[in-house]
Every structure is written in structure tokens, then in C-alpha cells.
Write an enzyme that holds these catalytic residues in place. Sequence first.
Site, PDB file in Angstrom:
ATOM      1  N   SER A 241      -2.788  -7.642   2.986  1.00 57.72           N
ATOM      2  CA  SER A 241      -3.043  -7.517   4.425  1.00 57.72           C
ATOM      3  C   SER A 241      -3.348  -8.889   5.032  1.00 57.72           C
ATOM      4  CB  SER A 241      -4.221  -6.568   4.679  1.00 57.72           C
ATOM      5  OG  SER A 241      -3.911  -5.266   4.245  1.00 57.72           O
TER       6      SER A 241
ATOM      7  N   ARG B 111      -1.792  -6.467  -8.509  1.00 61.91           N
ATOM      8  CA  ARG B 111      -0.705  -7.420  -8.287  1.00 61.91           C
ATOM      9  C   ARG B 111      -0.820  -8.538  -9.326  1.00 61.91           C
ATOM     10  NH1 ARG B 111      -2.562  -7.927  -2.225  1.00 61.91           N
ATOM     11  NH2 ARG B 111      -4.422  -7.950  -3.496  1.00 61.91           N
TER      12      ARG B 111
ATOM     13  N   LYS C 260     -17.334  -7.189   6.552  1.00 64.75           N
ATOM     14  CA  LYS C 260     -16.094  -7.964   6.671  1.00 64.75           C
ATOM     15  C   LYS C 260     -15.522  -7.798   8.078  1.00 64.75           C
ATOM     16  CE  LYS C 260     -11.904  -7.593   4.114  1.00 64.75           C
ATOM     17  NZ  LYS C 260     -11.317  -7.070   2.885  1.00 64.75           N
TER      18      LYS C 260
ATOM     19  N   HIS D 189       0.845  -1.204   0.000  1.00 62.33           N
ATOM     20  CA  HIS D 189       0.000   0.000   0.000  1.00 62.33           C
ATOM     21  C   HIS D 189       0.880   1.254   0.000  1.00 62.33           C
ATOM     22  CE1 HIS D 189      -3.152  -2.607   2.246  1.00 62.33           C
ATOM     23  NE2 HIS D 189      -3.619  -2.393   1.034  1.00 62.33           N
TER      24      HIS D 189
HETATM   25  O1  PNS Z   1      -8.259  -2.991   0.216  1.00 66.07           O
HETATM   26  P1  PNS Z   1      -9.413  -3.622  -0.467  1.00 66.07           P
HETATM   27  O2  PNS Z   1     -10.164  -4.537   0.475  1.00 66.07           O
HETATM   28  O3  PNS Z   1      -9.052  -4.294  -1.748  1.00 66.07           O
HETATM   29  O4  PNS Z   1     -10.404  -2.410  -0.850  1.00 66.07           O
HETATM   30  C1  PNS Z   1     -11.610  -2.650  -1.522  1.00 66.07           C
HETATM   31  C2  PNS Z   1     -12.507  -1.403  -1.503  1.00 66.07           C
HETATM   32  C3  PNS Z   1     -12.764  -0.970  -0.082  1.00 66.07           C
HETATM   33  C4  PNS Z   1     -11.865  -0.299  -2.289  1.00 66.07           C
HETATM   34  C5  PNS Z   1     -13.810  -1.860  -2.211  1.00 66.07           C
HETATM   35  O5  PNS Z   1     -14.289  -3.003  -1.609  1.00 66.07           O
HETATM   36  C6  PNS Z   1     -14.885  -0.771  -2.166  1.00 66.07           C
HETATM   37  O6  PNS Z   1     -14.822   0.174  -2.898  1.00 66.07           O
HETATM   38  N1  PNS Z   1     -15.874  -0.957  -1.252  1.00 66.07           N
HETATM   39  C7  PNS Z   1     -16.964  -0.042  -1.093  1.00 66.07           C
HETATM   40  C8  PNS Z   1     -18.286  -0.671  -1.607  1.00 66.07           C
HETATM   41  C9  PNS Z   1     -18.271  -0.591  -3.117  1.00 66.07           C
HETATM   42  O7  PNS Z   1     -18.425   0.473  -3.655  1.00 66.07           O
HETATM   43  N2  PNS Z   1     -18.015  -1.754  -3.783  1.00 66.07           N
HETATM   44  C10 PNS Z   1     -17.776  -1.766  -5.220  1.00 66.07           C
HETATM   45  C11 PNS Z   1     -18.984  -2.107  -6.010  1.00 66.07           C
HETATM   46  S1  PNS Z   1     -19.425  -3.794  -5.789  1.00 66.07           S
END
Ligand code: PNS
Length: 168
Positions: free
Chosen positions: A132, A93, A42, A18
Site C-alpha cells: 500500500s 512477500r 499510524k 491483497h
Molecule cells: O496490512 P498490515 O499493516 O501489514 O496489517 C498489520 C495488522 C493490522 C494485521 C497488524 O498490525 C495487527 O494485527 N495489528 C493489531 C495490533 C496487534 O495485535 N499487533 C500484533 C502484536 S504486536
Amino acid sequence: MNKKVIYPGSFDPITKGHLDIIKRTSMLFDELIIGVFVNYSKKSWFSTNERVELIKKVLESEGITNAKIVEFSGLLVDYINKKDIDILVRGLRAVSDYEYELQVNLTNMALTNKKFETLFLTASREYLYLSSSIVKEVAINGGNLLEFVPKIIIEDVIKKAESIKDGR
Ligand code: PNS
């Protein structure tokens, strides 16, 4: 033109991967918003507040001054719309990330009329495998975290792993 840029994530906890994306994005743009997702479904190790504090610590120790941290809940596109953000940054990645990110990106586009672009930065070679979840797996089993998380937060992650093991 000054673009509004967001790098969103769960950051549970922030990893060296990150940090690499944050550093590279903060050099591309005048200002960067790091969006910490308040994830109700989660189960995260760290509370939203703790995740923000860990990122703050890392930014300070790295001398990154043009990134600010925000919390957001609900749909990311709604936040992007509300704050009139121009660019969404995500790190890529492995191929599996691509599949997932493509799916999320297409969903995001279907959910909003707001014009914004998603910028994918490929992970640096040394962080291609890092997540993570891997950090938590190493931490809970007492492994050395030096390769995986910024030094400044290693103690915090170890403490959290210990408290989880103790069932606290
Ligand atoms: O670090 P991560 O877990 O890969 O981050 C994912 C994140 C938080 C960016 C993604 O899950 C997100 O944008 N969540 C908010 C809900 C949303 O808008 N989901 C996308 C449409 S399904």
C-alpha cells in the site's frame, strides 16, 4: 469442519496483492473474514470507513461473495479470541516480510492461550514488490496505478492523492 478464517490488514488502500490473497483464501475456505484494522497510531490516507468501502467495491466487482468485512481495533489476538477464529491468514512477500511476520506471530502466540493457526500464503510473483505504501508513493506522484490496485478503485485513490496534495 467449517473453519473461521480471518485475513487482517490495514488495507490503506487494498492492493492487487491483497486481492490475490483474498481470492486464493476464499477458494480454500467456505467463508473468509477480512479484518480492517482501526489504526489509531499510524496515519492512514483512508479512514476506516473508506478502506472498508473500497474493499466492498473490489469484492463486488470481482464477484467474491464468501468474504465479509469487519473492523477491529486493539490486539488481533483479542479479536480472534472473542470471535473464536481458527485460522489467521497473512501474505508473505520478501524475506523482510518473513522477519516481521515471525516477530508478530511469536508475539501473538505469547499474548493468548487461544488455539489458532497462522497460515502464510506466499505472494504471487507479480505482486512480490507491491505494498500500500508503494501505491501511495505512485499515486501522490501521478503515476499509473493500473498494475497496482484493482481498476474499480483507481479513481478513488487518485482523488485521495489529489486531496492530500491540496492539503485537504
Ligand atoms: O496490512 P498490515 O499493516 O501489514 O496489517 C498489520 C495488522 C493490522 C494485521 C497488524 O498490525 C495487527 O494485527 N495489528 C493489531 C495490533 C496487534 O495485535 N499487533 C500484533 C502484536 S504486536
